[in-house]
Design an enzyme around this catalytic site. Structure first.
Site, PDB file in Angstrom:
ATOM      1  N   TYR A 141       8.627  -0.024   7.683  1.00 40.51           N
ATOM      2  CA  TYR A 141       8.499  -0.984   8.788  1.00 40.51           C
ATOM      3  C   TYR A 141       9.860  -1.343   9.389  1.00 40.51           C
ATOM      4  CZ  TYR A 141       3.566  -2.403   8.538  1.00 40.51           C
ATOM      5  OH  TYR A 141       2.201  -2.465   8.610  1.00 40.51           O
ATOM      6  N   LYS A 192       3.783   7.055  -3.794  1.00 44.32           N
ATOM      7  CA  LYS A 192       3.457   8.450  -3.481  1.00 44.32           C
ATOM      8  C   LYS A 192       4.602   9.280  -4.056  1.00 44.32           C
ATOM      9  CE  LYS A 192       0.822  11.554  -1.507  1.00 44.32           C
ATOM     10  NZ  LYS A 192      -0.567  11.842  -1.932  1.00 44.32           N
ATOM     11  N   ASP A 224      -3.179   7.489  -2.534  1.00 43.67           N
ATOM     12  CA  ASP A 224      -4.487   8.040  -2.135  1.00 43.67           C
ATOM     13  C   ASP A 224      -5.529   7.741  -3.205  1.00 43.67           C
ATOM     14  OD1 ASP A 224      -3.022   9.746  -3.796  1.00 43.67           O
ATOM     15  OD2 ASP A 224      -3.694  11.596  -2.818  1.00 43.67           O
ATOM     16  N   ASP A 248      -0.029  -2.783   3.456  1.00 47.25           N
ATOM     17  CA  ASP A 248      -0.763  -3.133   4.682  1.00 47.25           C
ATOM     18  C   ASP A 248      -2.144  -2.495   4.641  1.00 47.25           C
ATOM     19  OD1 ASP A 248      -1.213  -4.019   7.371  1.00 47.25           O
ATOM     20  OD2 ASP A 248      -0.729  -1.992   8.065  1.00 47.25           O
ATOM     21  N   ASP A 252      -6.160  -4.318   3.552  1.00 47.36           N
ATOM     22  CA  ASP A 252      -7.352  -4.359   4.421  1.00 47.36           C
ATOM     23  C   ASP A 252      -8.566  -3.815   3.674  1.00 47.36           C
ATOM     24  OD1 ASP A 252      -5.908  -5.360   6.584  1.00 47.36           O
ATOM     25  OD2 ASP A 252      -6.825  -3.978   8.024  1.00 47.36           O
TER      26      ASP A 252
HETATM   27  C1  IPM Z   1      -0.631  -7.499   8.592  1.00 46.27           C
HETATM   28  C2  IPM Z   1      -0.683  -6.952   9.990  1.00 46.27           C
HETATM   29  C3  IPM Z   1       0.728  -6.739  10.507  1.00 46.27           C
HETATM   30  C4  IPM Z   1       1.392  -5.734   9.605  1.00 46.27           C
HETATM   31  C5  IPM Z   1       0.819  -6.301  11.982  1.00 46.27           C
HETATM   32  C6  IPM Z   1       0.125  -7.287  12.896  1.00 46.27           C
HETATM   33  C7  IPM Z   1       2.229  -6.089  12.411  1.00 46.27           C
HETATM   34  O1  IPM Z   1      -1.458  -5.810  10.033  1.00 46.27           O
HETATM   35  O2  IPM Z   1      -0.029  -8.575   8.395  1.00 46.27           O
HETATM   36  O3  IPM Z   1      -1.185  -6.860   7.694  1.00 46.27           O
HETATM   37  O4  IPM Z   1       1.233  -4.521   9.792  1.00 46.27           O
HETATM   38  O5  IPM Z   1       2.078  -6.149   8.684  1.00 46.27           O
HETATM   39 MG    MG Z   2      -2.448  -5.357   8.202  1.00 46.94          MG
END
Ligand code: IPM
Ligand code: MG
Length: 358
Positions: A141, A192, A224, A248, A252
């Site tokens: 990032y 990885k 993975d 990240d 999710d």
């Molecule tokens: C998160 C989000 C952010 C990230 C984006 C909005 C930049 O997806 O906080 O997980 O990728 O860190």
């Molecule tokens: Mg995110």
């Protein structure tokens, strides 16, 4: 002196969900006589509209002075076409790195009341309690060099740099081991290392650091496989520690196990435990203004703030108990609604939590 909190509502559903979290904060502030003070600033698209940049220097200054920051969410289609240096997300990344918020805690906890809202079978997810520790201020990032350049043959090439220094790995590793000590004493480090040098070093450094935490079990997993295991048998995990990008993605996925990403709070901490608190979900521009967003992730982020930055664990507990109560009472926003429960709006959900607190 009471502690001072900076509130950044952000974009999309940000203002709606933060409004509900603020209701809860106001109630606990009164009820427990906390003496908290608040101020609001802009970050993200709303800041671009007013200041021309997603995070003004003056806002960053206010953030440095605050004891904790509460953030809604940033971004939306309105700002997607802007030059990439001033996208709303840049504001978020800048505040994370400028404040040194390297330790991102993303708990994926399944409330038993929501077991049917998960896309996975109840026996796979019931009792799920994972903590994802995501490195937040380094990795791909932020790695330089980065950019989009024109090659000799005239075609463009996008490039990024994935790197982690030993000290960056050690500090996030410590967070993971310390957190595991308060839980089930198991850390799984995700990398990885079969392909990427940056994560070969990551694995080696984690192994060395582990010697200081012999009471915690350490395992390693390729990313993975970790993605697969999260949807196959998620209860094998206690603490998952990983770099910025993998964290990240995996957070999710872990979020969905709990029924909805609308339930997941997060804390981003610096080395002193000062932090920014935000829901894991984004600004959801498609439902902004409709009053249907789930404010619970933001309300639970407030609870994390009280626990980690304000040293008020009892108040944090009270909020978590209240959230459990409203779920027991059957209140559900659209994202966690299942037949037989009571569908409520964003503000009704906030009111229900407030009622459960009083
Ligand atoms: C998160 C989000 C952010 C990230 C984006 C909005 C930049 O997806 O906080 O997980 O990728 O860190
Ligand atoms: Mg995110």
């Amino acid at each position: 002196m009471g502690k001072h909190i900076l509130i950044l509502e952000g974009d999309g559903i940000g203002p709606e969900i933060v409004r509900e979290a603020r209701k809860v904060l106001d109630v606990v502030n009164d009820k427990f006589d906390l003496g908290l003070t608040f101020e609001n600033e802009l970050m993200g698209g709303c800041a671009i509209d007013v200041h021309g940049v997603p995070l003004a220097d003056s806002t960053l200054e206010r953030a440095r002075l605050a004891d904790a920051i509460l953030l809604g969410a940033v971004g939306g289609p309105k700002w997607d076409k802007l030059d990439r240096s001033i996208r709303p997300e840049k504001g978020l990344l800048k505040i994370r790195s400028q404040l040194g918020l390297y330790a991102n805690l993303r708990p994926a906890l399944l409330y038993p009341q929501l077991v049917d809202a998960s896309s996975l079978k109840p026996e796979i997810v019931s009792g799920l309690d994972i903590l994802i520790v995501r490195e937040l201020a380094g990795g791909i990032y932020f790695g330089e060099p980065r950019g989009i350049r024109v090659l000799e043959n005239g075609e463009r090439e996008g490039y990024n740099t994935y790197k982690y220094s030993e000290s960056e790995i050690i500090r996030i590793g410590r967070t993971a081991f310390e957190m595991a000590r308060k839980r089930n004493r198991k850390v799984c480090s995700v990398d990885k290392a079969n392909v990427l040098e940056a994560t070969m070093l990551w694995r080696e450094v984690m192994d060395t650091l582990h010697k200081e935490y012999p009471d915690v079990e350490l395992s390693h997993m390729y990313v993975d496989n970790a993605a697969m295991q999260l949807v196959r048998a998620p209860k094998q995990f206690d603490v998952l520690v990983t770099g910025n990008m993998f964290g990240d993605i995996l957070s999710d996925a872990a979020a969905m196990l709990t029924g909805s990403i609308g339930m997941l709070p997060s804390a981003s901490l610096d080395k002193k435990g000062r932090g920014m608190y935000e829901p894991c979900h984004g600004s959801a521009p498609d439902i902004a203004g409709l009053g249907i967003a789930n404010p619970l992730a933001t309300i639970l982020s407030v609870s994390m703030m009280l626990r980690y930055s304000l040293a008020l664990p009892d108040v944090a507990d009270a909020i978590e108990v209240a959230v459990g109560k409203v779920l027991d009472q059957g209140y559900r926003t659209a994202d966690i609604y299942t037949e037989g429960t009571k569908k409520v709006s964003t503000s009704q959900m906030g009111d229900a939590v407030v009622a459960a607190l009083i």
